[in-house]
Design a protein around this motif. Structure first.
Motif, PDB file in Angstrom:
ATOM      1  N   PHE A  14       0.840  -1.203   0.000  1.00 22.24           N
ATOM      2  CA  PHE A  14       0.000   0.000   0.000  1.00 22.24           C
ATOM      3  C   PHE A  14       0.869   1.245   0.000  1.00 22.24           C
ATOM      4  O   PHE A  14       0.751   2.117  -0.863  1.00 22.24           O
ATOM      5  CB  PHE A  14      -0.969   0.001   1.199  1.00 22.24           C
ATOM      6  N   GLU A  33       9.829   2.596   7.689  1.00 24.71           N
ATOM      7  CA  GLU A  33       9.455   1.190   7.834  1.00 24.71           C
ATOM      8  C   GLU A  33      10.166   0.626   9.049  1.00 24.71           C
ATOM      9  O   GLU A  33      11.382   0.722   9.163  1.00 24.71           O
ATOM     10  CB  GLU A  33       9.862   0.431   6.554  1.00 24.71           C
ATOM     11  N   LYS A  34       9.397   0.037   9.951  1.00 24.07           N
ATOM     12  CA  LYS A  34      10.040  -0.422  11.187  1.00 24.07           C
ATOM     13  C   LYS A  34      10.855  -1.701  10.991  1.00 24.07           C
ATOM     14  O   LYS A  34      11.789  -1.957  11.733  1.00 24.07           O
ATOM     15  CB  LYS A  34       9.006  -0.596  12.297  1.00 24.07           C
ATOM     16  N   ASN A  41       4.448  -7.678   4.267  1.00 18.05           N
ATOM     17  CA  ASN A  41       4.280  -9.126   4.396  1.00 18.05           C
ATOM     18  C   ASN A  41       4.483  -9.881   3.086  1.00 18.05           C
ATOM     19  O   ASN A  41       4.489 -11.106   3.072  1.00 18.05           O
ATOM     20  CB  ASN A  41       2.893  -9.446   4.953  1.00 18.05           C
ATOM     21  N   ALA A  57       3.100 -18.291   2.144  1.00 14.82           N
ATOM     22  CA  ALA A  57       2.928 -18.377   0.684  1.00 14.82           C
ATOM     23  C   ALA A  57       2.103 -17.208   0.164  1.00 14.82           C
ATOM     24  O   ALA A  57       0.995 -16.976   0.636  1.00 14.82           O
ATOM     25  CB  ALA A  57       2.236 -19.683   0.340  1.00 14.82           C
ATOM     26  N   HIS A  58       2.634 -16.490  -0.790  1.00 12.70           N
ATOM     27  CA  HIS A  58       1.915 -15.382  -1.413  1.00 12.70           C
ATOM     28  C   HIS A  58       1.704 -15.666  -2.896  1.00 12.70           C
ATOM     29  O   HIS A  58       2.650 -15.648  -3.671  1.00 12.70           O
ATOM     30  CB  HIS A  58       2.662 -14.071  -1.220  1.00 12.70           C
ATOM     31  N   ILE A  59       0.476 -15.894  -3.251  1.00 13.45           N
ATOM     32  CA  ILE A  59       0.127 -16.136  -4.653  1.00 13.45           C
ATOM     33  C   ILE A  59      -0.722 -14.970  -5.126  1.00 13.45           C
ATOM     34  O   ILE A  59      -1.715 -14.619  -4.479  1.00 13.45           O
ATOM     35  CB  ILE A  59      -0.647 -17.463  -4.807  1.00 13.45           C
ATOM     36  N   ASP A 222      10.759   3.031  13.473  1.00 14.74           N
ATOM     37  CA  ASP A 222       9.376   2.936  13.922  1.00 14.74           C
ATOM     38  C   ASP A 222       8.786   4.338  14.024  1.00 14.74           C
ATOM     39  O   ASP A 222       9.343   5.196  14.725  1.00 14.74           O
ATOM     40  CB  ASP A 222       9.316   2.228  15.288  1.00 14.74           C
ATOM     41  N   PHE A 223       7.685   4.530  13.336  1.00 10.28           N
ATOM     42  CA  PHE A 223       6.995   5.816  13.357  1.00 10.28           C
ATOM     43  C   PHE A 223       6.782   6.323  14.785  1.00 10.28           C
ATOM     44  O   PHE A 223       6.931   7.506  15.071  1.00 10.28           O
ATOM     45  CB  PHE A 223       5.637   5.637  12.645  1.00 10.28           C
ATOM     46  N   GLY A 351      -4.341   0.236   3.818  1.00 12.30           N
ATOM     47  CA  GLY A 351      -3.721  -1.079   3.942  1.00 12.30           C
ATOM     48  C   GLY A 351      -4.422  -1.935   4.969  1.00 12.30           C
ATOM     49  O   GLY A 351      -5.391  -1.521   5.614  1.00 12.30           O
ATOM     50  N   ARG A 352      -3.898  -3.140   5.159  1.00 10.39           N
ATOM     51  CA  ARG A 352      -4.608  -4.129   5.980  1.00 10.39           C
ATOM     52  C   ARG A 352      -4.645  -3.751   7.458  1.00 10.39           C
ATOM     53  O   ARG A 352      -5.616  -4.030   8.146  1.00 10.39           O
ATOM     54  CB  ARG A 352      -3.976  -5.504   5.797  1.00 10.39           C
ATOM     55  N   TYR A 358      -8.652  -8.156   6.448  1.00 15.52           N
ATOM     56  CA  TYR A 358      -7.776  -9.002   5.651  1.00 15.52           C
ATOM     57  C   TYR A 358      -7.942  -8.602   4.193  1.00 15.52           C
ATOM     58  O   TYR A 358      -9.044  -8.646   3.657  1.00 15.52           O
ATOM     59  CB  TYR A 358      -8.102 -10.499   5.812  1.00 15.52           C
ATOM     60  N   PHE A 359      -6.854  -8.202   3.567  1.00 15.10           N
ATOM     61  CA  PHE A 359      -6.888  -7.894   2.145  1.00 15.10           C
ATOM     62  C   PHE A 359      -5.902  -8.775   1.415  1.00 15.10           C
ATOM     63  O   PHE A 359      -4.763  -8.944   1.868  1.00 15.10           O
ATOM     64  CB  PHE A 359      -6.423  -6.455   1.887  1.00 15.10           C
ATOM     65  N   MET A 361      -3.410  -9.173  -1.887  1.00 13.59           N
ATOM     66  CA  MET A 361      -2.546  -8.159  -2.483  1.00 13.59           C
ATOM     67  C   MET A 361      -3.250  -7.351  -3.567  1.00 13.59           C
ATOM     68  O   MET A 361      -3.058  -6.137  -3.664  1.00 13.59           O
ATOM     69  CB  MET A 361      -1.303  -8.828  -3.082  1.00 13.59           C
TER      70      MET A 361
HETATM   71  P1  FAD Z   1       1.812  -4.871   4.998  1.00 13.57           P
HETATM   72  O1  FAD Z   1       2.338  -5.700   3.908  1.00 13.57           O
HETATM   73  O2  FAD Z   1       1.602  -5.487   6.312  1.00 13.57           O
HETATM   74  O3  FAD Z   1       2.771  -3.625   5.156  1.00 13.57           O
HETATM   75  C1  FAD Z   1       2.649  -2.729   6.235  1.00 13.57           C
HETATM   76  C2  FAD Z   1       4.046  -2.321   6.660  1.00 13.57           C
HETATM   77  O4  FAD Z   1       3.943  -1.289   7.642  1.00 13.57           O
HETATM   78  C3  FAD Z   1       4.821  -3.453   7.306  1.00 13.57           C
HETATM   79  O5  FAD Z   1       6.040  -3.666   6.627  1.00 13.57           O
HETATM   80  C4  FAD Z   1       5.035  -2.978   8.744  1.00 13.57           C
HETATM   81  O6  FAD Z   1       6.284  -3.389   9.276  1.00 13.57           O
HETATM   82  C5  FAD Z   1       4.973  -1.474   8.563  1.00 13.57           C
HETATM   83  N1  FAD Z   1       4.619  -0.779   9.803  1.00 13.57           N
HETATM   84  C6  FAD Z   1       3.583  -1.031  10.626  1.00 13.57           C
HETATM   85  N2  FAD Z   1       3.611  -0.204  11.685  1.00 13.57           N
HETATM   86  C7  FAD Z   1       4.686   0.597  11.530  1.00 13.57           C
HETATM   87  C8  FAD Z   1       5.266   1.643  12.296  1.00 13.57           C
HETATM   88  N3  FAD Z   1       4.741   2.002  13.478  1.00 13.57           N
HETATM   89  N4  FAD Z   1       6.369   2.255  11.845  1.00 13.57           N
HETATM   90  C9  FAD Z   1       6.953   1.874  10.662  1.00 13.57           C
HETATM   91  N5  FAD Z   1       6.447   0.888   9.904  1.00 13.57           N
HETATM   92  C10 FAD Z   1       5.337   0.249  10.324  1.00 13.57           C
HETATM   93  N6  FAD Z   1      -2.352 -11.987  -0.383  1.00 13.57           N
HETATM   94  C11 FAD Z   1      -2.557 -12.492  -1.619  1.00 13.57           C
HETATM   95  O7  FAD Z   1      -2.975 -11.756  -2.513  1.00 13.57           O
HETATM   96  N7  FAD Z   1      -2.270 -13.793  -1.904  1.00 13.57           N
HETATM   97  C12 FAD Z   1      -1.793 -14.654  -0.982  1.00 13.57           C
HETATM   98  O8  FAD Z   1      -1.549 -15.826  -1.278  1.00 13.57           O
HETATM   99  C13 FAD Z   1      -1.588 -14.145   0.341  1.00 13.57           C
HETATM  100  N8  FAD Z   1      -1.129 -14.968   1.302  1.00 13.57           N
HETATM  101  C14 FAD Z   1      -0.944 -14.480   2.564  1.00 13.57           C
HETATM  102  C15 FAD Z   1      -0.462 -15.355   3.534  1.00 13.57           C
HETATM  103  C16 FAD Z   1      -0.248 -14.911   4.821  1.00 13.57           C
HETATM  104  C17 FAD Z   1       0.259 -15.884   5.845  1.00 13.57           C
HETATM  105  C18 FAD Z   1      -0.534 -13.557   5.152  1.00 13.57           C
HETATM  106  C19 FAD Z   1      -0.334 -13.054   6.539  1.00 13.57           C
HETATM  107  C20 FAD Z   1      -1.006 -12.687   4.185  1.00 13.57           C
HETATM  108  C21 FAD Z   1      -1.218 -13.135   2.877  1.00 13.57           C
HETATM  109  N9  FAD Z   1      -1.673 -12.282   1.862  1.00 13.57           N
HETATM  110  C22 FAD Z   1      -1.876 -12.788   0.598  1.00 13.57           C
HETATM  111  C23 FAD Z   1      -2.003 -10.855   2.134  1.00 13.57           C
HETATM  112  C24 FAD Z   1      -0.855  -9.873   1.867  1.00 13.57           C
HETATM  113  O9  FAD Z   1       0.212 -10.156   2.724  1.00 13.57           O
HETATM  114  C25 FAD Z   1      -1.382  -8.442   2.091  1.00 13.57           C
HETATM  115  O10 FAD Z   1      -2.398  -8.175   1.158  1.00 13.57           O
HETATM  116  C26 FAD Z   1      -0.351  -7.319   1.944  1.00 13.57           C
HETATM  117  O11 FAD Z   1       0.872  -7.590   2.562  1.00 13.57           O
HETATM  118  C27 FAD Z   1      -0.922  -6.051   2.554  1.00 13.57           C
HETATM  119  O12 FAD Z   1      -0.137  -4.928   2.240  1.00 13.57           O
HETATM  120  P2  FAD Z   1      -0.125  -3.657   3.195  1.00 13.57           P
HETATM  121  O13 FAD Z   1       0.785  -2.678   2.572  1.00 13.57           O
HETATM  122  O14 FAD Z   1      -1.515  -3.261   3.487  1.00 13.57           O
HETATM  123  O15 FAD Z   1       0.417  -4.200   4.596  1.00 13.57           O
END
Ligand code: FAD
Length: 387
Positions: A14, A33-34, A41, A57-59, A222-223, A351-352, A358-359, A361
């Motif tokens: 995101f 990014e912390k 993820n 696993a991320h598909i 960390d923010f 973001g999630r 739960y979102f 990707m």
């Molecule tokens: P994130 O990827 O969580 O990124 C948020 C970031 O913010 C993190 O790096 C975190 O460290 C950082 N952050 C948080 N707080 C702070 C702070 N205070 N200071 C600095 N940084 C901070 N999606 C699919 O489409 N297909 C799949 O097969 C799939 N499998 C998955 C399997 C598992 C086990 C999990 C847990 C998730 C899966 N997903 C899958 C979902 C996917 O991981 C998410 O959609 C995606 O990572 C969300 O992106 P995001 O940017 O919202 O959040």
């Protein structure tokens, strides 16, 4: 200090997508990014020539052609389709529930035979329930699919996921249990599926490279160690961390489930013969075992890496993976949304973790692009032509 237009908290899909699109419009971002790396993820790393997904696993799977075209600007995708095997006490079944599963379970060979069997199983369950609605997850699942499939393929796995007995879990967790009366083991129903060749991290590296110096990323930051300074200094903030933490948990803590991953390098060309095997009994402590070479269709090379996924309870010292979207948390989340509207109008939550949902990707990329549309007043469709 540079003149940044945005502070972005979180270098996941995101935050990075927003930063990249802002850069394309001449805006400068600082991403904090912390963790020690970008990609959130979805982060992957390469080890012994094998791409390992660090957080399970991320598909990538989607029906959204715009998003599919969008991500392929940054990486080449292979044609991986997830075909999960379930291991229940040593007996193997294909997932998702389809004609192969029904054959393995009952020996049924035609759709009519399989349908009849499922109807028979459901009827027995519904008779047991009488007039009342399912009171818990177990009753709900049995009323939808019958006892045999529930016991072998749902019960143990779900109990491990949630850390509670199925009879103590609410029925709403399972709304539908899709079944297919075709021989088709493709886990996802989406038209576009795959995994970036070489992993996901490159997507976000390419975003930074192509931003012509307009994105700076500070990892291991960390923010909350600098919250007041950041908010004083930056006119606009995009926050993709936990929304309750942003407000210092003032209305209470939103709940999550966490996971623990355990990886092992094994001297084998091919350890389990499949990318993902689910362990659906209650006794095996992990839910899934991944063998990473199969996600890339790698040739045999003498070493292989496997990862086991263990569900665990969440507390503030652990990674928050899955929101627990029950009534209590939904009400709590609404309070934080209200709080954000009233007391932090300069902050965008995304973001999630920011949205407490739960979102997948593809939804995250899509939402980030919608946020870009709003922020920059774009009302036509993005055009991501590429060859
Ligand atoms: P994130 O990827 O969580 O990124 C948020 C970031 O913010 C993190 O790096 C975190 O460290 C950082 N952050 C948080 N707080 C702070 C702070 N205070 N200071 C600095 N940084 C901070 N999606 C699919 O489409 N297909 C799949 O097969 C799939 N499998 C998955 C399997 C598992 C086990 C999990 C847990 C998730 C899966 N997903 C899958 C979902 C996917 O991981 C998410 O959609 C995606 O990572 C969300 O992106 P995001 O940017 O919202 O959040």
């Amino acid at each position: 200090t540079k003149n940044y237009d945005y502070l972005i908290v979180g270098a996941g899909p995101f935050g990075m997508t927003f930063a990249y699109e802002a850069a394309k419009r001449g805006k400068r971002s600082l991403v904090v990014e912390k963790r020690a790396f970008i990609g959130g993820n979805t982060h992957t790393h390469v080890e012994d020539g094998i791409t390992v997904h660090d957080f399970g696993a991320h598909i990538f799977h989607t029906d959204n052609k715009m998003v599919w075209d969008y991500v392929r600007q940054f990486a080449e995708f292979n044609g991986f389709q997830n075909q999960v095997i379930a291991n229940y006490n040593g007996k193997l079944y294909n997932l998702p529930f389809n004609m192969n599963t029904f054959y393995q379970m009952w020996g049924t060979k035609t759709p009519d035979e399989a349908k009849a069997k499922i109807e028979e199983q459901k009827a027995a369950a519904l008779k047991e329930l009488g007039d009342r609605q399912p009171r818990n997850l177990e009753e709900q699942a049995i009323s939808l699919i019958g006892t045999d499939i529930y016991k072998a393929l749902i019960k143990g796995y779900t109990e491990k996921q949630w850390g509670r007995k199925a009879t103590e879990l609410p029925a709403f967790i399972i709304k539908r249990l899709p079944v297919r009366f075709i021989y088709d083991n493709n886990y996802f129903n989406h038209r576009y599926q795959g995994i970036p060749v070489g992993g996901y991290t490159q997507i976000f590296e390419h975003m930074v490279e192509r931003a012509d110096g307009l994105i700076d990323v500070m990892t291991n930051t960390d923010f909350f160690d600098h919250k007041d300074e950041f908010l004083a200094e930056f006119p606009k903030v995009l926050y993709t961390g936990m929304i309750d933490q942003f407000f210092d948990y003032k209305h209470g803590e939103l709940e999550y489930r966490s996971l623990r991953f355990e990886s092992e390098t094994i001297d084998s060309d091919n350890y389990q013969g499949n990318a993902v095997i689910n362990y659906t009994d209650a006794e095996t402590p992990f839910t899934r075992q991944m063998e990473w070479r199969h996600f890339d269709g790698l040739a045999d090379e003498g070493k292989t890496i496997i990862t086991r996924e263990y569900p665990q309870d969440w507390d503030r010292t652990k990674e928050a993976y899955y929101p627990v979207n029950n009534e209590k948390n939904t009400e709590l989340y609404k309070k934080y949304v209200q709080e954000a509207r009233e007391n932090a109008p300069e902050v965008m939550f995304g973001g999630r973790l920011g949205k407490y949902r739960y979102f997948d990707m593809d939804q995250v990329f899509n939402d980030a692009l919608n946020t870009v549309r709003q922020e920059f007043g774009i009302d036509d469709d993005f055009n991501f032509a590429h060859d």
